[in-house]
Design a protein around this motif. Structure first.
Motif, PDB file in Angstrom:
ATOM      1  N   THR A 158     -10.149  43.911  50.698  1.00  0.00           N
ATOM      2  CA  THR A 158      -8.950  44.136  49.895  1.00  0.00           C
ATOM      3  C   THR A 158      -8.591  45.621  49.865  1.00  0.00           C
ATOM      4  N   LEU A 159      -9.587  46.475  49.584  1.00  0.00           N
ATOM      5  CA  LEU A 159      -9.322  47.918  49.565  1.00  0.00           C
ATOM      6  C   LEU A 159      -8.920  48.420  50.946  1.00  0.00           C
ATOM      7  N   ALA A 168      -5.559  50.444  51.935  1.00  0.00           N
ATOM      8  CA  ALA A 168      -5.643  51.744  52.595  1.00  0.00           C
ATOM      9  C   ALA A 168      -4.934  51.728  53.947  1.00  0.00           C
ATOM     10  N   MET A 169      -5.047  50.622  54.685  1.00  0.00           N
ATOM     11  CA  MET A 169      -4.403  50.520  56.000  1.00  0.00           C
ATOM     12  C   MET A 169      -2.888  50.638  55.872  1.00  0.00           C
ATOM     13  N   THR A 170      -2.347  50.045  54.835  1.00  0.00           N
ATOM     14  CA  THR A 170      -0.902  50.132  54.622  1.00  0.00           C
ATOM     15  C   THR A 170      -0.472  51.583  54.462  1.00  0.00           C
ATOM     16  N   VAL A 171      -1.187  52.334  53.647  1.00  0.00           N
ATOM     17  CA  VAL A 171      -0.857  53.738  53.418  1.00  0.00           C
ATOM     18  C   VAL A 171      -1.048  54.556  54.704  1.00  0.00           C
ATOM     19  N   ILE A 204       1.162  57.509  59.489  1.00  0.00           N
ATOM     20  CA  ILE A 204       1.182  57.695  60.937  1.00  0.00           C
ATOM     21  C   ILE A 204       2.587  57.484  61.490  1.00  0.00           C
ATOM     22  N   SER A 205       3.269  56.448  60.994  1.00  0.00           N
ATOM     23  CA  SER A 205       4.607  56.154  61.494  1.00  0.00           C
ATOM     24  C   SER A 205       5.601  57.254  61.139  1.00  0.00           C
ATOM     25  N   GLN A 206       5.308  58.031  60.098  1.00  0.00           N
ATOM     26  CA  GLN A 206       6.219  59.094  59.688  1.00  0.00           C
ATOM     27  C   GLN A 206       5.993  60.394  60.452  1.00  0.00           C
ATOM     28  N   ILE A 219       1.281  45.377  59.801  1.00  0.00           N
ATOM     29  CA  ILE A 219       1.086  45.321  58.354  1.00  0.00           C
ATOM     30  C   ILE A 219       1.646  44.015  57.792  1.00  0.00           C
ATOM     31  N   TYR A 220       2.775  43.579  58.332  1.00  0.00           N
ATOM     32  CA  TYR A 220       3.344  42.305  57.892  1.00  0.00           C
ATOM     33  C   TYR A 220       2.379  41.153  58.210  1.00  0.00           C
ATOM     34  N   GLY A 221       1.816  41.169  59.407  1.00  0.00           N
ATOM     35  CA  GLY A 221       0.836  40.140  59.752  1.00  0.00           C
ATOM     36  C   GLY A 221      -0.423  40.249  58.919  1.00  0.00           C
ATOM     37  N   MET A 222      -0.832  41.485  58.595  1.00  0.00           N
ATOM     38  CA  MET A 222      -2.056  41.681  57.812  1.00  0.00           C
ATOM     39  C   MET A 222      -1.934  41.059  56.424  1.00  0.00           C
ATOM     40  N   TRP A 223      -0.800  41.266  55.765  1.00  0.00           N
ATOM     41  CA  TRP A 223      -0.652  40.699  54.423  1.00  0.00           C
ATOM     42  C   TRP A 223      -0.562  39.185  54.459  1.00  0.00           C
TER      43      TRP A 223
END
Length: 546
Positions: A439-440, A444-447, A452-454, A477-481
């Motif tokens: 979960t954590l 963290a991966m989302t952040v 990185i994308s920015q 990230i969409y697939g991860m959630w």
């Protein structure tokens, strides 16, 4: 042993499930990185200077920069002065897209940024706080011969933020200011093939309109739209994931209803998480290809807000229900201090979104960033949202630490058990801790991927392949959630191995070494309202009651 699938499934099967989920996660990143193109495309336009020769201004007249019915053009303002053409008769015309191209509904949205080219003149410098007043109209058509149809018209003001890096001397006249780009227009649907912008800079010295803005030489626009190829990949992912989450959600709740006890709060929250994930998955965007739904951007923001609010609330309740020093559980009212700020923050972001994209439904040229007050308000929202996100993540880490510490306290009772039962409870604790760490990691991966994308240039080269990092971020990230919600509902569904009265009478470790015999010393029956989906849940519930 009664409980959830996460506790009763064999380690081998759990590993297989984990590997399958990891493969799907890798596929989600690869679809965006290797198959989909970049998320957006930016196209630069240089406005053509047209001359309005009509004595009486006709609102319905549109000026085309090129083509068979192109306008009368001038190259420079010096030419306009030589021909005695007033500034009020000059129209900056921009046709989107470029010649021999067409716009497409697959582009989803169109964001336009404006850039002034302003030359330095000793006697016509940009004043402090200068405001440019813009008379702008937007029109559309779907073929090259039809008349233009007005889509929007507005008088807008944009504050100029320009710097002149050279010395302000006569020798440097003609050099250009360095001006910040200005937000200009956002359209939530690209339903037509051709768009035309006509921009005027009306001058009225008596009313101080467009006075003190320097000598504008040209107007440049940058149009940003979503790539059609990425849109198709995105829609395909939504279409594939929607039935997957919907089926597992129905299956999960069916198993809950087969229980002889009523669902506990944790199970209800997991169902709510699945519903919010399904809501964001439903591919209603397919209709935007055939219908001019300009509200789709706002609707997408609302769906994301609902999901993330539910996800943040779920984590708080999930951790809180497993805290042994919490004397009350299975009551939503206990969490109002934690969930309340999440709901309030989401509502504030919704109001902020409505203040911009809500207004843009009727006026695509509106921008909350156009005024000082709007800019300060927007920056305040962003800064406060960032601070709250960091504080929430730290608070979540603290709650997870508390859960780990409290569950680890139960390990003191494990040596008194038989070897088989001790290994069973050690396995339960390990699986629960592993899920919390996952979960954590997801949070963290989302952040991390957002950062990185920015900061990267948008793509990496990997051998002969080009990896689109931004596209991989969105699809990954969409697939991860989706995989996370799928895993939660699957692992926390009641196991089919045992249904009946034992589901409503949980067993917990007490550590009472003076009890009857060796194998039973760790077990005791809890009262009904603290029963739950897992043995860990029951263990922590007993700790709270003690």
């Amino acid at each position: 042993m009664a409980g959830a699938i996460i506790e009763n499934m064999s380690t081998k099967k759990l590993v297989i499930v984990g590997v399958i989920l990891l493969l799907f996660q890798a596929a989600a990143f690869m679809v965006g990185g290797l198959i989909a193109p970049s998320t957006t495309t930016a196209v630069q336009y240089l406005a053509t200077k047209c001359v309005d020769t009509t004595k009486l201004r006709q609102e319905a007249k549109w000026f085309m920069p090129w083509g068979p019915n192109q306008c009368d053009k001038i190259r420079t303002f010096d030419e306009a002065m030589a021909k005695k053409i007033e500034a009020n008769n000059i129209v900056f015309a921009v046709h989107m897209p470029l010649p021999n191209k067409e716009m497409s509904p697959w582009f989803q949205f169109m964001l336009v940024i404006l850039q002034f080219d302003i030359a330095f003149k000793m006697y016509n410098q940009i004043e402090d706080g200068a405001m440019a007043t813009i008379d702008v109209g937007l029109a559309y058509r779907d073929d090259t011969v039809s008349e233009w149809t007005e889509m929007a018209h507005s008088f807008e003001q944009r504050k100029l933020n320009c710097n002149f890096t050279a010395a302000t001397t006569f020798e440097n006249e003609g050099r250009y200011y360095e001006c910040d780009p200005l937000p200009f227009m956002e359209v939530g649907s690209v339903a037509h093939k051709y768009y035309l912008l006509n921009i005027r800079l009306p001058v009225n010295e008596r009313k101080k309109v467009n006075v003190g803005i320097g000598e504008i030489k040209d107007i440049r626009l940058v149009s940003i739209h979503q790539n059609g190829g990425f849109t198709k990949v995105w829609f395909a992912m939504k279409t594939f994931l929607t039935p997957s989450i919907l089926i597992i959600m129905i299956w999960y709740w069916r198993r809950i209803t087969l229980m002889r006890r009523p669902p506990v709060l944790l199970e209800k929250v997991i169902l709510a998480l699945g519903i919010s994930m399904t809501f964001i998955n439903i591919p209603v965007e397919w209709f935007s290809v055939g219908f001019n739904w300009t509200w789709m951007l706002l609707f997408g923001d609302i769906r994301q807000g609902i999901f993330y609010s539910m996800l943040l609330s779920f984590w708080i309740i999930f951790c809180g229900e497993h805290l042994m020093d919490q004397t009350e559980r299975n009551r939503f009212s206990v969490y109002w201090k934690q969930v309340g700020p999440i709901v309030f923050g989401s509502f504030c972001l919704f109001i902020f979104d409505m203040c911009e994209r809500g207004v843009q439904l009727t006026n695509p040229f509106y921008s909350i960033w156009a005024s000082d007050v709007g800019t300060e308000l927007a920056m305040a929202f962003i800064i406060v949202a960032g601070i709250c996100a960091v504080l929430y993540f730290l608070f979540l880490c603290f709650m997870v630490f508390q859960v780990f510490r409290n569950i680890s306290g139960k390990r003191t009772s494990l040596p008194a058990m038989s070897k088989a039962r001790r290994l069973h409870y050690e396995g339960l604790i390990f699986r629960f801790k592993f899920l919390m760490l996952v979960t954590l990691t997801c949070a963290a991966m989302t952040v991390i991927f957002f950062i990185i994308s920015q900061v990267n240039e948008g793509h990496w080269h990997w051998g002969e392949h080009t990896v689109q990092v931004n596209s991989a971020f969105f699809t990954g990230i969409y697939g991860m959630w989706n995989l996370y919600v799928f895993a939660i509902m699957f692992l926390y569904a009641p196991s089919h191995k045992r249904y009946g009265d034992d589901q409503s009478t949980g067993q917990c470790i007490t550590g009472d070494t003076g009890a009857n015999s060796g194998e039973d010393i760790q077990l005791t029956t809890t009262i009904t309202h603290v029963d739950g989906p897992t043995e860990i849940y029951k263990m922590t519930g007993k700790g709270a009651q003690e």
